[in-house]
Design a protein around this motif. Structure first.
Motif, PDB file in Angstrom:
ATOM      1  N   VAL A 258       0.849  -1.193   0.000  1.00  0.00           N
ATOM      2  CA  VAL A 258       0.000   0.000   0.000  1.00  0.00           C
ATOM      3  C   VAL A 258       0.883   1.241   0.000  1.00  0.00           C
ATOM      4  O   VAL A 258       1.853   1.325   0.750  1.00  0.00           O
TER       5      VAL A 258
ATOM      6  N   GLU B  18      -2.952   5.842   0.752  1.00  0.00           N
ATOM      7  CA  GLU B  18      -3.993   4.936   0.285  1.00  0.00           C
ATOM      8  C   GLU B  18      -4.709   4.289   1.464  1.00  0.00           C
ATOM      9  O   GLU B  18      -4.157   4.181   2.554  1.00  0.00           O
TER      10      GLU B  18
ATOM     11  N   GLY C 272      -4.253  -2.310  -1.662  1.00  0.00           N
ATOM     12  CA  GLY C 272      -3.362  -3.291  -2.264  1.00  0.00           C
ATOM     13  C   GLY C 272      -4.016  -4.611  -2.607  1.00  0.00           C
ATOM     14  O   GLY C 272      -3.341  -5.539  -3.059  1.00  0.00           O
TER      15      GLY C 272
ATOM     16  N   ARG D 195      -5.334  -4.955  -6.892  1.00  0.00           N
ATOM     17  CA  ARG D 195      -4.985  -3.643  -7.458  1.00  0.00           C
ATOM     18  C   ARG D 195      -5.217  -3.614  -8.972  1.00  0.00           C
ATOM     19  O   ARG D 195      -4.894  -4.561  -9.683  1.00  0.00           O
TER      20      ARG D 195
END
Length: 250
Positions: free
Chosen positions: A222, A226, A231, A234
């Motif tokens: 990540v 974010e 993650g 993605r």
């Protein structure tokens, strides 16, 4: 710790077969526990459902907090863990570390049905072609089989983790079962504070930038700024594996 045979008959409860009282009970508990602490929610859940409740854990970066709380309430509460066949080795090792450290006595490792896996994902590449189908095969279906005997379950979702989780209640009724979200109201500082206060070990991959950890092919680091689940899958519109996707009418 025991491994659940993958070929158990699948008899998941549904909203159509669940007694209406289950939904009413969930509503009553939701009102009662709206402002309760996580330990109060867990204690009430265990008291209300006894042997008819289980917890589901990914043994991810924040899982130690919920598992530590469960150990304080009842170390024998069943904990279901999905080993999809694509897990990081670090996650499997972390599972074993936490089980021993917390003294959990009924951690059940679930696996996808080997015949279904051979038929639908013979090359173990389904994750790249159709991640929804991969999650159904390796997560949703094994959990449906394992959770069939239970009337209620506990998970570790939190509102801060993603926009899709921003409004989850402490208790809800979903797919014929009462679902407890005892950590829903906790923020990152409270999670980190609980980890420090109780000297709980961190997931080995957290130090490398992994904030939310699932299967190895579909998990990435990540970036600063974010949300913790950025993650996961993605580059795709996908945000959930399917376990926590609410279905109409449930």
């Amino acid at each position: 710790m025991r491994t659940i045979p993958a070929a158990m008959p699948e008899v998941p409860a549904t909203a159509d077969t669940a007694p209406p009282e289950a939904a009413l009970q969930a509503a009553r508990l939701a009102a009662r526990l709206r402002d309760a602490s996580p330990l109060e929610i867990l204690s009430t859940a265990r008291e209300a459902y006894g042997a008819r409740i289980a917890a589901v854990s990914s043994f991810g970066t924040e899982s130690a907090v919920l598992l530590h709380m469960i150990a304080q309430v009842d170390r024998s509460l069943p904990v279901l863990f999905l080993d999809t066949g694509h897990m990081f080795a670090e996650t499997l090792a972390y599972r074993d570390t936490l089980v021993e450290r917390l003294g959990l006595t009924d951690v059940r490792t679930l696996s996808p049905d080997p015949q279904a896996r051979a038929a639908r994902d013979p090359d173990d590449a389904l994750w790249s072609e159709d991640p929804d189908a991969c999650c159904a095969l390796r997560k949703v279906e094994p959990l449906a089989r394992a959770i069939a005997p239970f009337s209620a379950w506990i998970n570790g979702r939190k509102r801060y983790q993603a926009e899709t989780r921003a409004h989850i209640p402490a208790v809800e009724f979903e797919d014929g079962r009462v679902k407890f979200n005892p950590l829903a109201a906790l923020g990152p500082a409270e999670i980190a504070g609980w980890m420090r206060a109780h000297d709980l070990p961190e997931h080995p991959l957290k130090a490398f930038g992994f904030a939310s950890i699932g299967c190895m092919p579909c998990t990435s680091r990540v970036r600063p700024g974010e949300d913790p689940r950025a993650g996961r899958w993605r580059g795709r519109a996908k945000t959930e594996c399917g376990i926590h996707v609410h279905k109409p009418g449930s």
